[in-house]
Scaffold this motif. Structure first.
Motif, PDB file in Angstrom:
ATOM      1  N   PHE A 535       0.826  -1.200   0.000  1.00 46.60           N
ATOM      2  CA  PHE A 535       0.000   0.000   0.000  1.00 46.60           C
ATOM      3  C   PHE A 535       0.865   1.257   0.000  1.00 46.60           C
ATOM      4  CE2 PHE A 535      -2.478   3.440   1.760  1.00 46.60           C
ATOM      5  CZ  PHE A 535      -3.705   3.285   1.145  1.00 46.60           C
ATOM      6  N   GLY A 536       0.505   2.207  -0.858  1.00 49.92           N
ATOM      7  CA  GLY A 536       1.192   3.491  -0.888  1.00 49.92           C
ATOM      8  C   GLY A 536       2.435   3.531  -1.752  1.00 49.92           C
ATOM      9  N   GLN A 537       2.727   2.439  -2.424  1.00 51.14           N
ATOM     10  CA  GLN A 537       3.942   2.414  -3.249  1.00 51.14           C
ATOM     11  C   GLN A 537       3.767   3.138  -4.583  1.00 51.14           C
ATOM     12  OE1 GLN A 537       6.865   1.111  -1.979  1.00 51.14           O
ATOM     13  NE2 GLN A 537       5.578   0.945  -0.144  1.00 51.14           N
ATOM     14  N   GLU A 538       2.529   3.206  -5.054  1.00 47.42           N
ATOM     15  CA  GLU A 538       2.269   3.819  -6.357  1.00 47.42           C
ATOM     16  C   GLU A 538       1.146   4.845  -6.244  1.00 47.42           C
ATOM     17  OE1 GLU A 538       1.385   0.695  -9.063  1.00 47.42           O
ATOM     18  OE2 GLU A 538       3.381  -0.214  -8.956  1.00 47.42           O
ATOM     19  N   ALA A 539       1.103   5.767  -7.263  1.00 46.93           N
ATOM     20  CA  ALA A 539       0.021   6.741  -7.328  1.00 46.93           C
ATOM     21  C   ALA A 539      -1.287   6.003  -7.648  1.00 46.93           C
ATOM     22  CB  ALA A 539       0.340   7.796  -8.389  1.00 46.93           C
ATOM     23  N   PRO A 540      -2.430   6.511  -7.169  1.00 43.64           N
ATOM     24  CA  PRO A 540      -2.590   7.763  -6.428  1.00 43.64           C
ATOM     25  C   PRO A 540      -2.399   7.622  -4.908  1.00 43.64           C
ATOM     26  CG  PRO A 540      -4.742   6.848  -6.873  1.00 43.64           C
ATOM     27  CD  PRO A 540      -3.758   5.914  -7.512  1.00 43.64           C
ATOM     28  N   TYR A 541      -2.232   6.376  -4.431  1.00 41.15           N
ATOM     29  CA  TYR A 541      -2.099   6.185  -2.985  1.00 41.15           C
ATOM     30  C   TYR A 541      -0.875   6.912  -2.425  1.00 41.15           C
ATOM     31  CZ  TYR A 541      -5.288   2.364  -4.165  1.00 41.15           C
ATOM     32  OH  TYR A 541      -6.334   1.630  -4.640  1.00 41.15           O
ATOM     33  N   SER A 542       0.185   6.961  -3.200  1.00 43.10           N
ATOM     34  CA  SER A 542       1.420   7.601  -2.728  1.00 43.10           C
ATOM     35  C   SER A 542       1.261   9.102  -2.535  1.00 43.10           C
ATOM     36  CB  SER A 542       2.558   7.320  -3.712  1.00 43.10           C
ATOM     37  OG  SER A 542       2.233   7.801  -5.008  1.00 43.10           O
ATOM     38  N   GLU A 543       0.178   9.680  -3.088  1.00 43.45           N
ATOM     39  CA  GLU A 543      -0.061  11.114  -2.942  1.00 43.45           C
ATOM     40  C   GLU A 543      -0.842  11.463  -1.674  1.00 43.45           C
ATOM     41  OE1 GLU A 543       1.301  13.387  -5.023  1.00 43.45           O
ATOM     42  OE2 GLU A 543       2.286  11.586  -5.799  1.00 43.45           O
ATOM     43  N   LEU A 544      -1.305  10.444  -0.971  1.00 40.30           N
ATOM     44  CA  LEU A 544      -2.061  10.703   0.261  1.00 40.30           C
ATOM     45  C   LEU A 544      -1.151  11.291   1.332  1.00 40.30           C
ATOM     46  CD1 LEU A 544      -4.116   7.395   0.320  1.00 40.30           C
ATOM     47  CD2 LEU A 544      -5.085   9.698   0.074  1.00 40.30           C
ATOM     48  N   SER A 545      -1.678  12.226   2.109  1.00 44.12           N
ATOM     49  CA  SER A 545      -0.876  12.873   3.155  1.00 44.12           C
ATOM     50  C   SER A 545      -0.338  11.864   4.153  1.00 44.12           C
ATOM     51  CB  SER A 545      -1.724  13.917   3.892  1.00 44.12           C
ATOM     52  OG  SER A 545      -2.112  14.951   3.028  1.00 44.12           O
ATOM     53  N   ALA A 546      -1.148  10.871   4.515  1.00 43.39           N
ATOM     54  CA  ALA A 546      -0.700   9.872   5.484  1.00 43.39           C
ATOM     55  C   ALA A 546       0.502   9.088   4.965  1.00 43.39           C
ATOM     56  CB  ALA A 546      -1.844   8.915   5.830  1.00 43.39           C
ATOM     57  N   VAL A 547       0.535   8.868   3.651  1.00 44.84           N
ATOM     58  CA  VAL A 547       1.682   8.170   3.049  1.00 44.84           C
ATOM     59  C   VAL A 547       2.895   9.089   3.049  1.00 44.84           C
ATOM     60  CG1 VAL A 547       2.572   7.042   0.976  1.00 44.84           C
ATOM     61  CG2 VAL A 547       0.164   6.741   1.629  1.00 44.84           C
ATOM     62  N   LYS A 548       2.719  10.330   2.616  1.00 44.20           N
ATOM     63  CA  LYS A 548       3.832  11.282   2.566  1.00 44.20           C
ATOM     64  C   LYS A 548       4.416  11.557   3.950  1.00 44.20           C
ATOM     65  CE  LYS A 548       2.241  13.850  -1.507  1.00 44.20           C
ATOM     66  NZ  LYS A 548       1.751  15.174  -2.001  1.00 44.20           N
ATOM     67  N   ASN A 549       3.542  11.600   4.959  1.00 45.20           N
ATOM     68  CA  ASN A 549       3.990  11.916   6.320  1.00 45.20           C
ATOM     69  C   ASN A 549       4.376  10.688   7.137  1.00 45.20           C
ATOM     70  OD1 ASN A 549       3.440  14.648   5.815  1.00 45.20           O
ATOM     71  ND2 ASN A 549       1.333  14.452   6.532  1.00 45.20           N
ATOM     72  N   ALA A 550       4.395   9.545   6.457  1.00 47.24           N
ATOM     73  CA  ALA A 550       4.748   8.277   7.132  1.00 47.24           C
ATOM     74  C   ALA A 550       3.804   7.966   8.288  1.00 47.24           C
ATOM     75  CB  ALA A 550       6.204   8.300   7.608  1.00 47.24           C
ATOM     76  N   ASN A 551       2.538   8.284   8.108  1.00 51.08           N
ATOM     77  CA  ASN A 551       1.523   7.967   9.113  1.00 51.08           C
ATOM     78  C   ASN A 551       0.730   6.726   8.705  1.00 51.08           C
ATOM     79  OD1 ASN A 551       2.274  10.120  10.689  1.00 51.08           O
ATOM     80  ND2 ASN A 551       0.696  11.493   9.914  1.00 51.08           N
ATOM     81  N   LEU A 552       1.443   5.746   8.179  1.00 53.85           N
ATOM     82  CA  LEU A 552       0.870   4.437   7.868  1.00 53.85           C
ATOM     83  C   LEU A 552       1.203   3.503   9.022  1.00 53.85           C
ATOM     84  CD1 LEU A 552       1.900   4.005   4.111  1.00 53.85           C
ATOM     85  CD2 LEU A 552      -0.249   4.889   5.025  1.00 53.85           C
ATOM     86  N   ILE A 553       0.199   2.946   9.649  1.00 53.40           N
ATOM     87  CA  ILE A 553       0.401   2.109  10.825  1.00 53.40           C
ATOM     88  C   ILE A 553      -0.023   0.681  10.507  1.00 53.40           C
ATOM     89  CG2 ILE A 553      -0.070   1.826  13.279  1.00 53.40           C
ATOM     90  CD1 ILE A 553       1.234   4.510  12.514  1.00 53.40           C
ATOM     91  N   VAL A 554       0.911  -0.245  10.654  1.00 57.21           N
ATOM     92  CA  VAL A 554       0.622  -1.665  10.429  1.00 57.21           C
ATOM     93  C   VAL A 554       0.078  -2.260  11.724  1.00 57.21           C
ATOM     94  CG1 VAL A 554       1.581  -3.907   9.789  1.00 57.21           C
ATOM     95  CG2 VAL A 554       2.464  -1.812   8.722  1.00 57.21           C
ATOM     96  N   VAL A 555      -1.087  -2.899  11.624  1.00 55.82           N
ATOM     97  CA  VAL A 555      -1.733  -3.460  12.814  1.00 55.82           C
ATOM     98  C   VAL A 555      -2.132  -4.912  12.558  1.00 55.82           C
ATOM     99  CG1 VAL A 555      -2.612  -1.220  13.587  1.00 55.82           C
ATOM    100  CG2 VAL A 555      -4.031  -2.652  12.095  1.00 55.82           C
ATOM    101  N   ASP A 556      -2.386  -5.619  13.645  1.00 56.50           N
ATOM    102  CA  ASP A 556      -2.940  -6.965  13.563  1.00 56.50           C
ATOM    103  C   ASP A 556      -4.430  -6.817  13.290  1.00 56.50           C
ATOM    104  OD1 ASP A 556      -3.980  -9.481  13.913  1.00 56.50           O
ATOM    105  OD2 ASP A 556      -3.137  -9.809  15.912  1.00 56.50           O
TER     106      ASP A 556
END
Length: 604
Positions: A535-556
């Protein structure tokens, strides 16, 4: 005697250590000018002295452990430049220079530190105060109040002294909301049990907290009756203790190996029945923000004792109306149960009924012990022959089981109860209590329900005064479409209860759109483990603020998607994420490590 560490207590303690007991809302911004303090300032301390502060104190020395805890809780830990040897909480205070003991602080060291303010508590002598004033160092005396509610006054004075009135107001709100939640809940306890708080015993005499102490108020706020409520002060008698014969005795860690080993203490009912609870005395004896934790801990124990004493057995034959409104007849207490739902398997273990579990699906993988139970196949297509061979007297099924499977099990005369996931997180309580009733583990069910609901409520209290960050929970993405938790799902309830704003709250169901995701541009995105690398490796997901700001949280994702006891873990986890986001210090991965899990397992 035992040292009681319930799973609830382990989690609460671990969270209070790893997150700090009071979150970033305590570090409130001084947004309104009328909240700001003007200097020079004159303050009346708790012993009636007038203390003059020429300007806002930027450096502080604390001569009391409770004062040290308050300084950190109010968000002024960076101002602390000196503390006593007994100031040991929070952990980071160990990095602050010690100025000696409580009773005899080193005045030369204090003078060298040249603090703008010294905060003194109960044990500081008038002589020490006089000498500090001779050195022209302002000393604010904040003595323990006789009443728990007096904590509010200590917080107010400290907030004024440090020019943090908004933070003081927030701290009071957080602390007393938690205490008052328990006060209200304790009214529902069917029996008010007697409690004895051990301060000292043996050759030197019996010591406890009398009715004119804030520890007495802690006991009463939790729904207990202090056996020494008629006492003034601390000196008790052995005769009075034996006559009172309390239902529950609280002891500090230092007394664990000695109290109750010999007569006459060994003759006390609480000792005989194992109702001696080892507690962290500091959360009781230091008047400060952790008194809320003491009230909660004691209430949980009183609740347990009430439930264990008053719970009733299930009467069979039992007719149960399940989630499909089917009336299912259960002839006798089920001894051989097959679970066709991962959440129901987790519930059976949490209810300590796993010894009756004879079958489960391939997806029932938690706890790890469940993997040793025979599998009957997949969620969607369980193997009916295997089910028949296991000869269950009850099958419990969840969301994914089809009506066709249900009909075939009915033809085989195997009782099947459908316990579907509720749309609301609050529905977890009913599922727990219903399954407990079906399996005749009513005590365990009531305790588990209390565990989960209390943890969820207390976590929510931590963030209710914070601005809610927007959050998106990834269920699926990419060429097959965008999927997330809509507002009518219990998963959405988890997010919102924990202080986040679900960007898909207006959605019903799970099917979202990429356009809506891009437009909502969430602050934080939660990812199940299977999406972590993609997730977030390619556009358009990579343009999301959470992706740019490294606010992606991996959870169980299982603690979110399976409606069961671990939903409380999910709420606590998102609460931590929300707090850390506000502090600007999100981690990359909030999944518990294997070492964390082993520590919790060992402690539980």
């Amino acid at each position: 005697m035992r040292k009681r560490f319930s799973y609830l207590l382990v989690v609460l303690l671990s969270l209070s250590i790893s997150w700090g007991l009071f979150p970033s809302q305590i570090k409130a911004e001084q947004e309104e000018e009328d909240l700001e303090v003007s200097y020079p300032l004159e303050l009346e301390d708790t012993v009636g002295r007038t203390v003059k502060l020429a300007e806002e104190p930027k450096t502080v020395v604390s001569l009391g452990p409770n004062m040290t805890e308050l300084i950190y809780a109010i968000g002024a830990g960076d101002r602390l430049i000196g503390r006593t040897d007994y100031c040991d909480y929070p952990a980071e205070v160990a990095e602050v220079k010690s100025i000696g003991s409580l009773m005899e602080p080193n005045l030369e060291l204090i003078a060298e530190l040249a603090p703008d303010l010294v905060l003194a508590s109960t044990h500081v002598s008038d002589e020490v105060v006089d000498k500090l004033e001779e050195l022209e160092i302002p000393v604010l005396m904040l003595y323990d109040s006789e009443h728990l509610d007096g904590l509010a006054n200590l917080i107010d004075i400290l907030g004024q002294a440090l020019n943090l009135p908004a933070a003081a107001t927030n701290l009071k709100t957080v602390v007393f909301d938690r205490i008052n939640d328990v006060r209200e809940a304790s009214k529902e306890l069917e029996e008010k049990l007697s409690v004895y708080y051990l301060v000292g015993f043996g050759e030197s005499g019996e010591y406890t907290a009398g009715g004119n102490t804030f520890i007495n108020d802690i006991i009463e706020a939790a729904g207990g009756q202090n056996v020494a409520s008629d006492l003034e002060g601390w000196s008790y008698s052995l005769e009075d203790l034996l006559e009172a014969d309390p239902d529950l005795i609280l002891i500090p860690g230092w007394a664990e190996e000695s109290f109750g080993k010999e007569k006459p203490y060994s003759e006390l009912t609480a000792v005989k029945e194992g109702q001696v609870l080892v507690v962290d005395e500091n959360i009781f004896s230091r008047q400060g923000p952790r008194n809320a934790e003491a009230v909660e801990l004691l209430y949980d124990e009183l609740f347990r004792l009430n439930v264990e004493e008053l719970s009733e057995e299930t009467s069979y034959p039992l007719t149960y109306t399940d989630s499909l409104a089917r009336e299912v007849e259960i002839a006798a207490k089920p001894q051989r149960v097959i679970s066709l739902g991962p959440n129901l398997t987790e519930l059976m273990y949490a209810l300590e009924a796993d010894d009756r579990l004879v079958g489960r699906t391939d997806y029932c993988d938690y706890p790890e012990d469940a993997l040793a139970v025979d599998s009957v196949g997949s969620l969607m297509e369980p193997n009916l022959e295997l089910i028949t061979e296991l000869a269950p007297d009850l099958v419990i099924a969840s969301t994914h089981v089809s009506e066709e499977i249900m009909d075939k099990l009915d033809e085989l005369k195997i009782p099947v109860i459908m316990l579907y996931d509720e749309e609301r997180l609050s529905g977890l309580s009913q599922i727990i209590l219903d399954l407990g009733h079906i399996l005749n583990v009513n005590t365990e069910a009531k305790l588990l329900e209390h565990n989960c609901s209390s943890r969820i409520q207390r976590a929510a209290r931590r963030v209710e005064r914070l601005a809610a960050p927007t959050l998106y929970y990834v269920v699926g993405f990419g060429e097959y479409g965008e999927f997330t938790a809509g507002g009518n799902t219990f998963l959405s309830d988890i997010l919102e209860t924990a202080g986040a704003k679900n960007v898909a709250e207006d959605l019903e169901g799970w099917n979202y759109s990429l356009e809506e995701l891009i437009e909502s541009d969430p602050d934080i995105i939660l990812l199940p483990t299977w999406t972590a690398e993609s997730f977030g490796q390619e556009a358009p997901y990579s343009e999301l603020s959470a992706v740019k700001n490294a606010n992606l949280i991996v959870v169980d994702d299982n603690i979110f998607s399976r409606q069961g006891p671990r939903n409380a873990d999910a709420v606590e986890l998102v609460t931590k994420i929300v707090i850390d986001f506000q502090d600007g210090q999100l981690d990359e991965d909030y999944q518990a490590t294997e070492e964390d899990n082993e520590q919790l397992k060992d402690a539980a």
